[in-house]
Scaffold this motif. Structure first.
Motif, mmCIF file in Angstrom:
data_model
loop_
_atom_site.group_PDB
_atom_site.id
_atom_site.type_symbol
_atom_site.label_atom_id
_atom_site.label_comp_id
_atom_site.label_asym_id
_atom_site.label_seq_id
_atom_site.Cartn_x
_atom_site.Cartn_y
_atom_site.Cartn_z
ATOM 1 N N ILE A 89 0.846 -1.201 0.000
ATOM 2 C CA ILE A 89 0.000 0.000 0.000
ATOM 3 C C ILE A 89 0.876 1.244 0.000
ATOM 4 O O ILE A 89 0.633 2.207 -0.745
ATOM 5 N N PHE A 90 1.909 1.226 0.828
ATOM 6 C CA PHE A 90 2.836 2.351 0.909
ATOM 7 C C PHE A 90 3.492 2.638 -0.439
ATOM 8 O O PHE A 90 3.511 3.781 -0.914
ATOM 9 N N THR A 98 -1.565 10.254 -3.344
ATOM 10 C CA THR A 98 -0.638 10.612 -2.268
ATOM 11 C C THR A 98 -1.262 11.630 -1.330
ATOM 12 O O THR A 98 -1.142 11.524 -0.097
ATOM 13 N N LYS A 99 -1.944 12.620 -1.888
ATOM 14 C CA LYS A 99 -2.588 13.641 -1.059
ATOM 15 C C LYS A 99 -3.620 13.038 -0.115
ATOM 16 O O LYS A 99 -3.650 13.360 1.076
ATOM 17 N N LEU A 145 -3.516 12.859 3.897
ATOM 18 C CA LEU A 145 -4.643 13.393 4.652
ATOM 19 C C LEU A 145 -5.162 12.374 5.659
ATOM 20 O O LEU A 145 -5.385 12.699 6.832
ATOM 21 N N LEU A 146 -5.355 11.136 5.219
ATOM 22 C CA LEU A 146 -5.855 10.087 6.108
ATOM 23 C C LEU A 146 -4.900 9.853 7.271
ATOM 24 O O LEU A 146 -5.325 9.765 8.430
ATOM 25 N N VAL A 147 -3.616 9.774 6.967
ATOM 26 C CA VAL A 147 -2.608 9.577 8.014
ATOM 27 C C VAL A 147 -2.628 10.750 8.998
ATOM 28 O O VAL A 147 -2.553 10.560 10.213
ATOM 29 N N SER A 168 4.908 18.194 4.034
ATOM 30 C CA SER A 168 6.203 18.118 3.345
ATOM 31 C C SER A 168 6.273 16.901 2.440
ATOM 32 O O SER A 168 6.954 16.925 1.410
ATOM 33 N N VAL A 169 5.579 15.832 2.817
ATOM 34 C CA VAL A 169 5.571 14.624 1.984
ATOM 35 C C VAL A 169 4.976 14.946 0.619
ATOM 36 O O VAL A 169 5.506 14.534 -0.424
#
Length: 258
Positions: free
Chosen positions: A14-15, A26-27, A31-33, A117-118
């Motif tokens: 998944i990563f 990715t966004k 956001l979920l994280v 930043s990610v």
């Protein structure tokens, strides 16, 4: 250990998909994280009577991370202003305490801004985004094995009893080796910069871990959650990344890639 490995094997595909695909995927993942981490972090304060304003934090985090801003950080001053004003109004009317609003502001900067930043790094360079995770996870893995094999002297027993000086040094050495090997094959022109950055990044990664552990010790919690079997909560898994993500942006800025 077996549970940790199984969890990692499930999450790794998944990563890789999230990082490789980029863009909106990715966004949304960031956001979920971020939202899960905000919940875990603020919940840790609940038993001590401190109650940050989660609703405001969730709203401004969504507004910050999801839209396709021309420059994601161009809206940061506005959102910080909205957060501070909103929290100030709640304080004035006695709905929140100074401690409540202080933790709210800290949470936004510590989690939301750092994790943004990610997104910025991914949009700027596919090659460099991997350093966010190399700095964090190479350090963590190498520190674990070095500490297991050679650890005798405690690093900061009051904050994290299991960490040793030998483990910390092993983490730094391992991070430098893995980072420079990656740089050698992907962009050798930056290998000196990456070597130095890996040393600093490894220290920063360990600082991120100890920072999160300091709060857990202070608040009397073992883990921030139990979302990931064998790893604890989301925040327990990304505490180092929260520090290495902005640092990787700085490295790219120095390399004039941003």
């Amino acid at each position: 250990m077996k549970v940790r490995i199984i969890s990692a094997l499930v999450l790794l595909p998944i990563f890789f998909f999230v990082i490789i695909y980029g863009g909106l995927v990715t966004k949304l993942a960031v956001l979920l994280v971020a939202l899960i981490s905000i919940k875990e972090f603020t919940n840790a304060f609940a038993e001590s009577g401190i109650k940050p304003t989660n609703a405001i934090l969730y709203i401004i985090t969504i507004l910050f991370l999801v839209p396709s801003w021309l420059n994601i950080w161009s809206v940061l001053p506005v959102l910080l202003f909205i957060l501070v004003v909103g929290e100030s109004i709640l304080l004035i009317f006695g709905k929140k305490t100074v401690e409540d609003i202080s933790v709210s502001i800290l949470t936004f900067v510590y989690i939301t801004v750092a994790l943004s930043s990610v997104i910025v790094v991914r949009e700027a360079s596919f090659d460099f985004i991997w350093y966010i995770f190399i700095f964090a996870w190479a350090t963590d893995t190498c520190a674990y094995f070095a500490g297991f094999a050679f650890g005798k002297h405690k690093l900061m027993p009051k904050v994290s009893p299991k960490k040793t000086i030998e483990g910390a040094i092993g983490g730094i050495i391992g991070c430098i080796i893995i980072s420079t090997v990656y740089a050698y094959f992907v962009h050798p022109e930056y290998i000196l910069l990456i070597g130095v950055s890996a040393l600093i990044g490894s220290v920063i990664s360990q600082a991120g871990d100890l920072f999160a552990s300091s709060f857990k010790r202070k608040l009397g919690v073992k883990d921030y959650g139990n979302l990931i079997p064998g790893h604890g909560g989301m925040l327990d898994r990304i505490d180092s990344i929260i520090f290495t993500a902005p640092f990787t942006y700085i490295v790219m800025f120095i390399a004039k890639l941003i």
